[in-house]
Write an enzyme that holds these catalytic residues in place. Sequence first.
Site, PDB file in Angstrom:
ATOM      1  N   ARG A  44       0.812  -1.224   0.000  1.00 59.21           N
ATOM      2  CA  ARG A  44       0.000   0.000   0.000  1.00 59.21           C
ATOM      3  C   ARG A  44       0.846   1.274   0.000  1.00 59.21           C
ATOM      4  O   ARG A  44       0.452   2.279   0.591  1.00 59.21           O
ATOM      5  CB  ARG A  44      -0.965   0.045   1.188  1.00 59.21           C
ATOM      6  CG  ARG A  44      -2.130  -0.895   1.095  1.00 59.21           C
ATOM      7  CD  ARG A  44      -3.193  -0.371   0.133  1.00 59.21           C
ATOM      8  NE  ARG A  44      -4.098  -1.448  -0.226  1.00 59.21           N
ATOM      9  CZ  ARG A  44      -5.219  -1.742   0.432  1.00 59.21           C
ATOM     10  NH1 ARG A  44      -5.571  -0.997   1.427  1.00 59.21           N
ATOM     11  NH2 ARG A  44      -5.961  -2.748   0.057  1.00 59.21           N
ATOM     12  N   ARG A  48      -3.658   6.260   0.662  1.00 60.64           N
ATOM     13  CA  ARG A  48      -4.248   7.485   1.200  1.00 60.64           C
ATOM     14  C   ARG A  48      -3.403   8.232   2.222  1.00 60.64           C
ATOM     15  O   ARG A  48      -3.736   9.343   2.605  1.00 60.64           O
ATOM     16  CB  ARG A  48      -5.621   7.162   1.800  1.00 60.64           C
ATOM     17  CG  ARG A  48      -6.666   6.890   0.742  1.00 60.64           C
ATOM     18  CD  ARG A  48      -7.926   6.301   1.355  1.00 60.64           C
ATOM     19  NE  ARG A  48      -7.659   4.966   1.873  1.00 60.64           N
ATOM     20  CZ  ARG A  48      -8.580   4.185   2.428  1.00 60.64           C
ATOM     21  NH1 ARG A  48      -9.809   4.609   2.567  1.00 60.64           N
ATOM     22  NH2 ARG A  48      -8.266   2.979   2.850  1.00 60.64           N
ATOM     23  N   ARG A  57      -7.012  11.120  -6.304  1.00 57.17           N
ATOM     24  CA  ARG A  57      -8.177  10.241  -6.210  1.00 57.17           C
ATOM     25  C   ARG A  57      -9.488  11.007  -5.982  1.00 57.17           C
ATOM     26  O   ARG A  57     -10.573  10.462  -6.228  1.00 57.17           O
ATOM     27  CB  ARG A  57      -7.984   9.257  -5.040  1.00 57.17           C
ATOM     28  CG  ARG A  57      -7.041   8.118  -5.322  1.00 57.17           C
ATOM     29  CD  ARG A  57      -7.737   6.891  -5.914  1.00 57.17           C
ATOM     30  NE  ARG A  57      -8.799   6.395  -5.070  1.00 57.17           N
ATOM     31  CZ  ARG A  57     -10.097   6.540  -5.312  1.00 57.17           C
ATOM     32  NH1 ARG A  57     -10.504   7.170  -6.382  1.00 57.17           N
ATOM     33  NH2 ARG A  57     -11.008   6.053  -4.492  1.00 57.17           N
ATOM     34  N   ASP A  93      -6.358  -3.232  -7.833  1.00 57.93           N
ATOM     35  CA  ASP A  93      -6.946  -3.884  -6.667  1.00 57.93           C
ATOM     36  C   ASP A  93      -7.155  -5.358  -6.953  1.00 57.93           C
ATOM     37  O   ASP A  93      -7.340  -5.740  -8.113  1.00 57.93           O
ATOM     38  CB  ASP A  93      -8.282  -3.234  -6.292  1.00 57.93           C
ATOM     39  CG  ASP A  93      -8.631  -3.551  -4.845  1.00 57.93           C
ATOM     40  OD1 ASP A  93      -8.152  -2.846  -3.953  1.00 57.93           O
ATOM     41  OD2 ASP A  93      -9.358  -4.539  -4.617  1.00 57.93           O
ATOM     42  N   TYR A 171     -14.261 -12.668  -0.385  1.00 53.41           N
ATOM     43  CA  TYR A 171     -14.967 -11.437  -0.761  1.00 53.41           C
ATOM     44  C   TYR A 171     -16.231 -11.754  -1.559  1.00 53.41           C
ATOM     45  O   TYR A 171     -17.269 -11.120  -1.383  1.00 53.41           O
ATOM     46  CB  TYR A 171     -14.058 -10.519  -1.584  1.00 53.41           C
ATOM     47  CG  TYR A 171     -13.133  -9.681  -0.717  1.00 53.41           C
ATOM     48  CD1 TYR A 171     -13.635  -8.612   0.015  1.00 53.41           C
ATOM     49  CD2 TYR A 171     -11.783  -9.961  -0.622  1.00 53.41           C
ATOM     50  CE1 TYR A 171     -12.815  -7.844   0.817  1.00 53.41           C
ATOM     51  CE2 TYR A 171     -10.948  -9.198   0.181  1.00 53.41           C
ATOM     52  CZ  TYR A 171     -11.465  -8.140   0.899  1.00 53.41           C
ATOM     53  OH  TYR A 171     -10.665  -7.387   1.694  1.00 53.41           O
TER      54      TYR A 171
END
Length: 374
Positions: A44, A48, A57, A93, A171
């Site tokens: 990562r 963010r 973004r 992703d 998921y």
Amino acid sequence: MWYSISLHTAFVLRPHTFPELKNDAFVKAARGEETDYVPVWCMRQAGRYLPEFRETRAGQDFFVTCRTPEICCELTLQPLRRFPFDAAIIFSDILVVPQALGMEVTMVPGKGPTFPEPLKEPEDLVKLCQSVDVNAELGYVFSAITLTRHKLEGKVPLIGFSGAPWTLMTYMIEGGGSNTMSKAKRWLYQYPEASHKLLTLLTDVIVDYLVGQVAAGAQALQVFESHAGYLGAMQFNEFALPYIRDISKRVKAKLKASSLPTVPMIVFAKDAHYAIEDLSQSGYEVVGLDWTVSPKVAREKAGNSITLQGNMDPCALYAPKEKIGEIVKKMIDDFGTQHYIANLGHGLYPDMDPDHVGAFVEAVHNHSRHTGKN
Ligand code: CP3
């Protein structure tokens, strides 16, 4: 007609020409070759915690971003402008694969990935696309990789990635994050056959997807089994490990058959301590470790020929910079400077201080240069 076919064939077979790789420390360490210092990158690292990431973004849907190669390229390069990371990882992703299989996935701010119609019962498997053309469905990732590989100008290698089958299955059944994975685990106990069918379908797509990433320019591949820890040893051996093994074997065979470069492969199975020994013999050059296993225990289990990657607790980045330096020093002393790639034991969090990430990278480089080849 014949002419156009031969032109097309020439295009397909001719490998891309990319700028020469200048910093090969990561690739060398991954291949088990000697390095002058310990290479480092962060899971990562495009994320963010960087204000420039949040700005790029802003206002844009997550998966629209993933489908825009120019933005993926920009987000991938951002952390490298700040820190001397030894590798880049393509911004994308793991959930693009369930999308390629026909499932709807949205990224809900504050909530995370959400599947409006998760798989509930084995009958739902027929809704999935049974043979995915990765070029048609995931070509946008390949374009992002090719573009980024050019824009990197050989500065550092570019890592491609995929989720591993079990993690993607969780998921697809849970419909998003979960504390227990009980819906997905119910499948393993109630519908083992359907579970294997789904895992096989995912494996087939993942193999083509990873090969496509190498064809597009990825110089290493990481397979994320982020939800390995929800399985015990027995279930891991039945529902995760065979597919992880199959992926490395088939990707390598396909790369060879297509005269594509063989690239080092990394397997990161979070919290699967019981599996370190098996994973180190599963056809991957590198085993990624989370922070809950000690470097010495991991090395004992993995043996000396494998490269280990990890494993500082991401939350150690909340510590003062001097303390980060001390933790890094101990980590490198315990892993040694060879057959080792420094990283965190999981991804960076959005509230982390970029300066502390810089302190981590600097500490790895300084301490490992200082320590020498041991
Ligand atoms: O820098 C990098 O690591 C490359 C890009 C990358 C992302 N996701 C970007 C991303 C990678 C390698 C991933 C993999 C991924 N995605 C995993 C495996 C690694 C792991 O964390 O265990 C998993 C489980 C996912 C699924 C996913 N995507 C989650 C759980 C989330 C977080 C949701 C949230 O709101 O916190 C995402 C979203 C996501 N993927 C973000 C990023 C930078 C943050 C959301 C945003 O940018 O808006």
